[in-house]
Scaffold this motif. Structure first.
Motif, PDB file in Angstrom:
ATOM      1  N   LYS A   1       0.797  -1.221   0.000  1.00  0.00           N
ATOM      2  CA  LYS A   1       0.000   0.000   0.000  1.00  0.00           C
ATOM      3  C   LYS A   1       0.837   1.281   0.000  1.00  0.00           C
ATOM      4  CE  LYS A   1      -3.867   2.042   2.479  1.00  0.00           C
ATOM      5  NZ  LYS A   1      -4.848   1.831   3.539  1.00  0.00           N
ATOM      6  N   CYS A   2       1.889   1.338   0.799  1.00  0.00           N
ATOM      7  CA  CYS A   2       2.630   2.587   1.011  1.00  0.00           C
ATOM      8  C   CYS A   2       4.077   2.480   0.536  1.00  0.00           C
ATOM      9  CB  CYS A   2       2.639   2.939   2.493  1.00  0.00           C
ATOM     10  SG  CYS A   2       1.017   3.099   3.244  1.00  0.00           S
ATOM     11  N   SER A   3       4.630   3.590   0.082  1.00  0.00           N
ATOM     12  CA  SER A   3       6.035   3.631  -0.341  1.00  0.00           C
ATOM     13  C   SER A   3       6.922   3.200   0.813  1.00  0.00           C
ATOM     14  CB  SER A   3       6.425   5.037  -0.775  1.00  0.00           C
ATOM     15  OG  SER A   3       5.711   5.392  -1.938  1.00  0.00           O
ATOM     16  N   GLY A   4       7.892   2.341   0.480  1.00  0.00           N
ATOM     17  CA  GLY A   4       8.828   1.843   1.474  1.00  0.00           C
ATOM     18  C   GLY A   4       8.461   0.475   2.028  1.00  0.00           C
ATOM     19  N   GLN A   5       7.202   0.067   1.891  1.00  0.00           N
ATOM     20  CA  GLN A   5       6.828  -1.268   2.356  1.00  0.00           C
ATOM     21  C   GLN A   5       7.582  -2.300   1.529  1.00  0.00           C
ATOM     22  OE1 GLN A   5       2.539  -1.250   1.917  1.00  0.00           O
ATOM     23  NE2 GLN A   5       2.259  -0.875   4.112  1.00  0.00           N
ATOM     24  N   SER A   6       8.022  -3.353   2.221  1.00  0.00           N
ATOM     25  CA  SER A   6       8.826  -4.356   1.557  1.00  0.00           C
ATOM     26  C   SER A   6       8.554  -5.727   2.158  1.00  0.00           C
ATOM     27  CB  SER A   6      10.306  -3.985   1.724  1.00  0.00           C
ATOM     28  OG  SER A   6      11.135  -4.905   1.081  1.00  0.00           O
TER      29      SER A   6
END
Length: 172
Positions: A157-162
């Protein structure tokens, strides 16, 4: 398991070995990513490690499960369209088919960075079970729920999620 993330959209990036997936840009909208191997018979087990939360606020709200092959990688919420069956890490509930548990309590407290989310797909009976760090977790999708064939899938969903697709499941 020799699989990797191979169907992803423009806001995603995958590591050179194909196992680590990161949402690198875009707004806070779910985006679909799928693995290559089509699963249609037998029993399959795998794990996904929650490698990082969102860059801005450590948000760990994402979906992990299976989806019909061919879902649009630039969109999310395929569980609302009968094309995906997921565990949502934010509330620990399952979403997909006729099941939508959006009224859960304890939001945001179920999974932290480093946790392993295990999955056991039984294509023989159409069920999907979940595990947290090797132990059974939450409600499974019961027999007859999963419409085959499917692929391993996540929605970040969000930038940076990995997340990292682990080579061998360690499930109880």
């Amino acid at each position: 398991m020799a699989d990797s993330w191979d169907r992803l959209g423009k806001t995603m990036e995958v590591s050179e070995d194909g196992t680590v997936l990161t949402k690198k840009s875009g707004g806070n909208y779910s985006r679909h990513v799928a693995a290559k191997e089509v699963l249609s018979s037998g029993v399959h087990m795998w794990e996904v490690e929650l490698a990082s939360g969102a860059t801005s606020n450590n948000n760990r709200d994402l979906f992990v499960g299976v989806a019909s092959p061919g879902c649009d990688v630039e969109k999310g919420d395929h569980h609302d369209k009968g094309k995906a069956w997921y565990l949502r890490t934010h509330d620990g509930n399952i979403y997909g088919g006729d099941i939508d548990n959006d009224d859960a309590t304890g939001k945001g407290s179920h999974f932290v960075v480093g946790d392993r989310i295990g999955l056991r797909l039984d294509c023989n009976d159409g069920s999907l079970s979940f595990y947290k760090n090797g132990q059974p977790f939450g409600q499974p999708f019961p027999a007859g729920t999963i419409a085959l064939p499917v692929v391993r899938a996540v929605e970040l969903k969000c930038s940076g999620q990995s997340v990292k697709l682990l080579p061998q499941a360690q499930l109880a």
